[in-house]
Design a protein around this motif. Structure first.
Motif, PDB file in Angstrom:
ATOM      1  N   VAL A 152     126.025  37.231  87.175  1.00 38.18           N
ATOM      2  CA  VAL A 152     126.403  37.351  85.778  1.00 38.18           C
ATOM      3  C   VAL A 152     125.786  36.212  84.975  1.00 38.18           C
ATOM      4  O   VAL A 152     125.659  35.090  85.468  1.00 38.18           O
ATOM      5  CB  VAL A 152     127.949  37.366  85.639  1.00 38.18           C
ATOM      6  CG1 VAL A 152     128.558  36.047  86.113  1.00 38.18           C
ATOM      7  CG2 VAL A 152     128.381  37.707  84.234  1.00 38.18           C
ATOM      8  N   GLY A 156     128.085  37.228  79.950  1.00 36.38           N
ATOM      9  CA  GLY A 156     128.816  38.293  80.646  1.00 36.38           C
ATOM     10  C   GLY A 156     127.948  39.442  81.116  1.00 36.38           C
ATOM     11  O   GLY A 156     128.468  40.394  81.709  1.00 36.38           O
ATOM     12  N   ARG A 158     125.865  41.524  83.486  1.00 38.84           N
ATOM     13  CA  ARG A 158     126.005  41.576  84.938  1.00 38.84           C
ATOM     14  C   ARG A 158     124.894  42.425  85.559  1.00 38.84           C
ATOM     15  O   ARG A 158     124.495  43.450  85.010  1.00 38.84           O
ATOM     16  CB  ARG A 158     127.379  42.161  85.306  1.00 38.84           C
ATOM     17  CG  ARG A 158     127.746  42.033  86.788  1.00 38.84           C
ATOM     18  CD  ARG A 158     129.178  42.530  87.020  1.00 38.84           C
ATOM     19  NE  ARG A 158     130.171  41.771  86.265  1.00 38.84           N
ATOM     20  CZ  ARG A 158     130.679  40.615  86.663  1.00 38.84           C
ATOM     21  NH1 ARG A 158     130.290  40.080  87.829  1.00 38.84           N
ATOM     22  NH2 ARG A 158     131.575  39.977  85.939  1.00 38.84           N
TER      23      ARG A 158
END
Length: 319
Positions: A152, A156, A158
């Motif tokens: 990640v 945020g 991923r």
């Protein structure tokens, strides 16, 4: 008979327990009682094993016996049948009497099902992490998350491990008995073997929007210039060098059709009889020209698994 029910790197006894990957409390407790495999990514992904035993055994450590701070970068592989969790850590290998550093290619086929699964999964994850320190969409640095099963970035974003599907096919003439033949090739990119020339099954990556069977047709036509029929799926195995899934097939072709290699991919290609393949496997010299002997694929490969299936009479994949 080869006696192999599955390709050598398609064996495992681990419960991957994916529902635990995001459970930080459980993972913290699990680490304290875990078995840990060390893999050194700077040494081509080798791990420690005791090779004088039969079968060889991997060296698994307790959490207190691995480098300090390993917990933060530990990759959770799963839970063993006895309930003990297993992790992998990318770290230098210590010197332990009676052990040596081994590669999966070298020992994968020799390991018991349990250890083959542990090593294969661990190496696949380690290789993915070493190649994905940055986001593939934004270029931002990434950090390991979900116990090693994702990375990640600071915003945020991923990314998850990816596996590249590749087909590998043993092309044969459909004839039973010692005179039946299979078509093998020598990849133009392979390094030479002293006194030998390695021949293997034809293989290639499955392209976007393409089925595995269509890739078999295309790759065989591109590499050796012949058409195939009766394509049958046999099995698959991970090939974490760095991250492929090899989809194994058998297919038939007409040996009378001229073999025309693409020199950018295949240096040599020719048909071999079951007698020749059996002789090579028995350690006998099979001449392939220019003073070179036939060298077959390594034992941990699905290529040799397919050759054994054909050699043992499995000319149809659904038999």
């Amino acid at each position: 008979m080869s006696g192999e029910a599955a390709p050598p790197l398609a064996r495992s006894t681990l419960d991957r327990a994916a529902h635990r990957r995001g459970d930080s409390q459980w993972l913290t407790e699990a680490w304290l009682r875990a078995r840990v495999l060390l893999i050194d990514s700077t040494d081509d992904g080798r791990t420690l094993a005791r090779t004088e035993t039969s079968p060889p055994t991997l060296v698994l450590f307790g959490a207190g016996d691995v480098p300090a701070g390993s917990e933060s970068a530990a990759m959770f592989l799963g839970v063993e049948p006895d309930g003990v969790p297993v992790f992998a850590v990318d770290a230098p290998l210590p010197a332990i009497p009676g052990t040596r550093a081994v590669h999966l290619r070298e020992v994968g086929h020799l390991l018991a099902d349990r250890e083959a699964g542990i090593f294969t999964t661990a190496l696949a994850l380690v290789n993915w992490h070493t190649r994905h320190g940055y986001s593939t969409s934004t270029g931002a640095p990434t950090a390991m998350d979900e116990a090693g099963w994702s990375r990640v970035d600071r915003n945020g974003g991923r990314i998850w491990p990816r596996t590249d599907p590749a087909m590998i096919v043993l092309v044969h003439d459909g004839v039973d008995g010692p005179d039946g033949r299979c078509l093998l090739g020598n990849n133009a990119g392979w390094q030479g073997t002293p006194g030998g020339r390695r021949y293997s099954c034809l293989a290639g990556y499955v392209e976007p929007g393409e089925s595995a069977e269509a890739a078999v047709l295309r790759e065989v036509r591109e590499e050796v210039g012949i058409g195939v029929e009766r394509i049958g799926y046999v099995g698959s195995q991970a090939w974490p060098f760095p991250g492929s899934l090899m989809l194994g097939f058998l297919a038939t072709a007409n040996p009378a059709e001229p073999v025309r290699v693409d020199p950018s991919e295949i240096a040599y290609a020719r048909w071999f009889s079951r007698q020749e393949i059996g002789a090579a496997l028995a350690g006998q010299t099979v001449d392939v020209g220019d003073g070179a002997r036939l060298v077959l694929p390594p034992p941990s490969s699905i290529a040799l698994f397919l050759i054994h299936r054909w050699l043992d009479g499995w000319v149809d994949a659904d038999r």
